[in-house]
Structures are given as structure tokens and as C-alpha cells.
Design a protein around this motif. Sequence first.
Motif, PDB file in Angstrom:
ATOM      1  N   VAL A  92      59.606  23.522  38.085  1.00  0.00           N
ATOM      2  CA  VAL A  92      58.070  24.112  37.464  1.00  0.00           C
ATOM      3  C   VAL A  92      57.225  24.430  38.586  1.00  0.00           C
ATOM      4  N   PHE A  93      56.743  25.552  38.678  1.00  0.00           N
ATOM      5  CA  PHE A  93      55.922  25.947  39.935  1.00  0.00           C
ATOM      6  C   PHE A  93      54.860  26.988  39.647  1.00  0.00           C
ATOM      7  N   SER A  94      53.934  26.819  40.621  1.00  0.00           N
ATOM      8  CA  SER A  94      52.855  28.203  40.322  1.00  0.00           C
ATOM      9  C   SER A  94      53.377  29.221  41.162  1.00  0.00           C
ATOM     10  N   PHE A  95      52.700  30.382  40.872  1.00  0.00           N
ATOM     11  CA  PHE A  95      53.280  31.749  41.131  1.00  0.00           C
ATOM     12  C   PHE A  95      52.310  32.610  41.350  1.00  0.00           C
ATOM     13  N   CYS A  96      52.316  33.414  42.398  1.00  0.00           N
ATOM     14  CA  CYS A  96      51.235  34.647  42.489  1.00  0.00           C
ATOM     15  C   CYS A  96      49.732  34.329  42.000  1.00  0.00           C
ATOM     16  N   MET A  97      49.222  33.194  43.075  1.00  0.00           N
ATOM     17  CA  MET A  97      47.990  32.536  42.801  1.00  0.00           C
ATOM     18  C   MET A  97      46.878  33.585  43.234  1.00  0.00           C
ATOM     19  N   CYS A  98      45.938  33.733  42.376  1.00  0.00           N
ATOM     20  CA  CYS A  98      44.823  34.620  42.782  1.00  0.00           C
ATOM     21  C   CYS A  98      43.573  33.946  42.643  1.00  0.00           C
ATOM     22  N   PRO A  99      42.903  33.438  43.981  1.00  0.00           N
ATOM     23  CA  PRO A  99      41.658  32.918  44.072  1.00  0.00           C
ATOM     24  C   PRO A  99      40.602  34.022  43.640  1.00  0.00           C
ATOM     25  N   GLY A 100      39.421  33.620  43.020  1.00  0.00           N
ATOM     26  CA  GLY A 100      38.444  34.543  42.722  1.00  0.00           C
ATOM     27  C   GLY A 100      39.153  35.795  42.002  1.00  0.00           C
ATOM     28  N   GLY A 101      39.974  35.488  41.001  1.00  0.00           N
ATOM     29  CA  GLY A 101      40.760  36.669  40.217  1.00  0.00           C
ATOM     30  C   GLY A 101      40.631  36.931  38.979  1.00  0.00           C
ATOM     31  N   ILE A 102      41.311  37.815  38.420  1.00  0.00           N
ATOM     32  CA  ILE A 102      41.472  38.036  37.068  1.00  0.00           C
ATOM     33  C   ILE A 102      42.578  38.260  36.439  1.00  0.00           C
ATOM     34  N   ILE A 103      42.899  37.832  35.101  1.00  0.00           N
ATOM     35  CA  ILE A 103      44.258  37.892  34.545  1.00  0.00           C
ATOM     36  C   ILE A 103      44.343  39.461  33.806  1.00  0.00           C
ATOM     37  N   ALA A 104      45.453  39.781  34.056  1.00  0.00           N
ATOM     38  CA  ALA A 104      45.640  41.462  33.515  1.00  0.00           C
ATOM     39  C   ALA A 104      46.595  41.484  32.543  1.00  0.00           C
ATOM     40  N   PRO A 105      46.397  42.557  31.655  1.00  0.00           N
ATOM     41  CA  PRO A 105      47.451  42.859  30.371  1.00  0.00           C
ATOM     42  C   PRO A 105      48.683  43.582  31.085  1.00  0.00           C
ATOM     43  N   CYS A 106      49.749  43.121  31.244  1.00  0.00           N
ATOM     44  CA  CYS A 106      50.941  44.092  31.942  1.00  0.00           C
ATOM     45  C   CYS A 106      51.994  44.357  31.160  1.00  0.00           C
ATOM     46  N   ALA A 107      51.834  44.416  30.000  1.00  0.00           N
ATOM     47  CA  ALA A 107      52.918  44.969  29.115  1.00  0.00           C
ATOM     48  C   ALA A 107      53.190  46.401  29.563  1.00  0.00           C
ATOM     49  N   THR A 108      54.388  46.838  29.292  1.00  0.00           N
ATOM     50  CA  THR A 108      54.860  48.168  29.303  1.00  0.00           C
ATOM     51  C   THR A 108      55.474  48.869  28.336  1.00  0.00           C
ATOM     52  N   GLU A 109      55.379  48.186  27.044  1.00  0.00           N
ATOM     53  CA  GLU A 109      55.697  48.643  25.741  1.00  0.00           C
ATOM     54  C   GLU A 109      54.702  48.121  24.726  1.00  0.00           C
TER      55      GLU A 109
END
Length: 516
Positions: free
Chosen positions: A312-329
Amino acid sequence: MIKETEIVCAPEVHDNQAAITKQASLQINIPVNRIKGIKVLKRSIDARGRKVIYRMQVRVFVDEQPQPEHYTVNYPNIKEAKPVIIVGAGPAGLFAALQCIEQGFKPIVIERGKDVKQRRRDLADINKQGVVNPESNYCFGEGGAGTYSDGKLYTRSTKRGDVNAVLKAFVAHGAPEDILVDARPHIGTNKLPQIITAMRETILNAGGEVLFDTKVIALIIEFDQIKGVKTSAGETLKANAVILATGHSARDMFEMLHSQNILIEAKPFALGVRIEHPQEIIDRAQYHCDVRGEYLPPSYYSLVEQVDERGVFSFCMCPGGIIAPCATEPNEIVVNGWSPSKRNNPYANSGTVVQINLEDIPGDNADPFKLLNFQKQVEQAAFAAGGGLLVAPAQRMVDFVEGRLSADLPKNSYLPGTKSVALKDVLPQLVHNRLRKALPVFGKKMKGYYTNEAILVGVESRTSSPVKIPRDRETLQHPQITGLFPCGEGAGYAGGIISAAIDGINCAVAAMKLLG
């Protein structure tokens, strides 16, 4: 005379040339007046002790002036050269194209999505209206997924190729020179579009081609050799080398290959949630202070724990970041994270995921779509739980672990909105159970991490491709088709901008060898 040494300094003087020169003078025992210049080679923050410090590897010019460095590349005109078709204009495709030009071949880049400027409108529709354009979104379009979902350049893929050459190419096209020295280089979503545009102009000015709003619908194969592609525009483009650099979300490309009896395989991937904290919580934990100083950047973290024989691990950590909606369908929820160049958003987010293997899912392991279909099911369940318009299911961290529905949700950066949901009803049991066990352990590793001020947003499911396109380790060609080069994240050979760019370069070099 040139000397190299490591110096240590306080954050408030890390970019003060006079202070760095004085420190270097003491380190190498040479008077300051003999030092004519300092070049920082590597720079990192060390927060392991009671005081946070900068560590810098520097080159010291003694009794001689440093020579200015130039990062521009003079590309030859390849308009009439042999063509190489590159499917996808993400980092793998763009760097493959640049490498082709350097070696005297003509790249024809085919991109299903739009250029970076036109792409912005579709991203606005996603965030404001919850409407996904299947051909133009956070994953599809010029620059690939990284252009509008972060731009971090940190990689461990140093054995695959020349990382510094990739960074220098970014600088040559407008990226700040800081990326050449920072331990965790980052460009930022606000700056990447201009850099990607400059790369496209380089390709076009050299005589290459870039086709937008164009989808490859079939490969042209004769006697097990690639001869070109057919496009959605009704065109037939011919070439004896095709580099497939379509990214991890081009599901229809996998279906096209399968329909043409070209071997593809199911591949393990990771799935979980994106976890967001107030940035100040992460800063306090990592910098051991009540308030982060103005000379320190927002802090990051990296966490990993083995739970029930699975990582179980953290991935693609974004300091000062924003969560984005990345659906393709339509009718699916996929979340990712990004940061602007200044990383000045009040939140910090990171994917927190669990490895999914073939044996975890019922069904035939020989089915190449086994894990892709599983991925789809989870994303569709998340959409249904959110209630539509890309509203994402979410839960406070402690509530998630203790099995309570959150009475309310904290403010967060996910623009389409979040809905309080019991995530156990969305996540696969093997993911849910391991996350519940891992999060309190992460809290023991990093003070303040385990808190109900943190929000879990589902689902983080596009960590890597759930399908692999096999290739020969030496020639990088598909084992069945001469001249077909599976490449980058979509084929299962990269994970991030730098590793994808390196793989693009390697595939281009392999294609050049084939074409002579």
C-alpha cells in the motif's frame, strides 16, 4: 581551476549567491576573491534533523570565469526524409519525434485529441459542467496526461536512459533551469502548455507533421511487417515503422490491436483513492515546525507499508495541489492530482493505492481485458455513488477507517464536488481492507497524517495501464510485427513524464536501426 564540493546552508540563503560563494570558499579553503563563479549542480532539502537545511552540490570556478551554457538544439530539415509514424503526442510520442528528427527521419505524430490551447475548453466543461469529451480531456490531447495533471519530473528510471538529456530538452523549449538541479524537479500545469507548444513548433519547423483530432483505427500489416496506419479521417499513412505511444487510458487502441489478432496481455496495476490534507498539516509533520517559513516550498511525503502481503503506497504526491477529474468516458469517476508551478494551493494530495494482481480477480488470466474490465467496473461504481456530473464519492479519513459515514466533508480542491459516501461500497474489498489497516500506520510514521481533517476521494485507478503490449527486450518491436514499437505508459513500459520520454527516445532509436 574547477573544484566540486557539497555545501550546507539555511533555507533563507539557499539562493543567495554571495552566501553560497562564502560557504564554498570555506569548504575548499580558497579565498573568496579567487572564486569567479558558482554553478549549482544538485539541490535538495534535508528535513531529517531538528533544523531544515539545503544540501547543494556545487561547481566552483577558481581564477577562471564560468562559460555560459546553451540548451538549444539545431535540428536538421527532415521534410523529405523517411517517415516514422508516432501514435500519441504525450511525452513518449513528442520525445520520440524529436529523436527521429535528430537522427534524420521524419516523424508524423497522430493525436486523437486537440492541441493544448483548444484542450482547455474541454477541461473547463469537465470541471464546471461534469461533461467529458471522450477525445479531449485530462488524458487525451497534446502533451498527454501530464500536461494538465501536474508536470512533476521526479523519476527513479535513471538506468533506462539519460534523464538529464530529457530535462535539458525541456529547458531548451522554455522550462526553468531549476529543473536541472532540483532533487524533485517540477514544471507545473500552468507552464507546461507553452513548453509543449514549443516542442510542436520544433517538430513542424524541421519538416515533421502533427495531426490533431485524428484517431488511428487500424494498422496496415503485410506479411507480419508494419506498412502504415488507417485513420478516422479516412486517410492511409504509410511508413515501415510505427511507434505506439497512446498512454494508459487509450482503451480503444487495445481493442483495435485485439481485433487485428495482435498479442496484448493483462497487466497488474494499482487502485485506491486520492487523499487530501490541508498543506499546513504536511508542512508541520515534515518540517517539524508550527508554520512553514517563507523560504521553504510546500512539503511532500512518500509512504509505503506492506499489508496482508501486498504493498500500500502513496503515488503522485502533489504539494500545494488540486484533485482533478480524469475520466475519459461518460459515467465513470477517475481522480488524479496536479500542482501549479508555485504549488501555492492550500491543499496537499496524493494517490494512495493497493497493488492489484491477476489472481485477485476471478476469471481467465489469459483474457487480456481482465483487469481493464475490472478497472471500468470500479470507476462506474464510483460514478453511480457520486450521483452524476462527476461528483466524486468521498469520506473523512478516520471515518473511513472506523466504518462511519461522514456527517459532512471538509473543504477540498475537487471542483465538480464531493458526496459523503461509505467508500467500502465503492472500493473492492481487497483495496478497502488494506487501506483501512495502512492509514493508521502511516499516521504513526508521519505525525498528523491520520486525521479526520483529511478527505479520501474515489477513485484513483489510472496509476498505470491494466494492459501490456509485449515487445522484444533488444529490438523493442512487438514479437509478432516487425516495425511496430509499443512505447511508454500505455504499452506498460513507463510511469511518469520522464520515464515515458526516455522510452520514446529509446523506441525512436530502435526504429532508426530498423530503417537503416
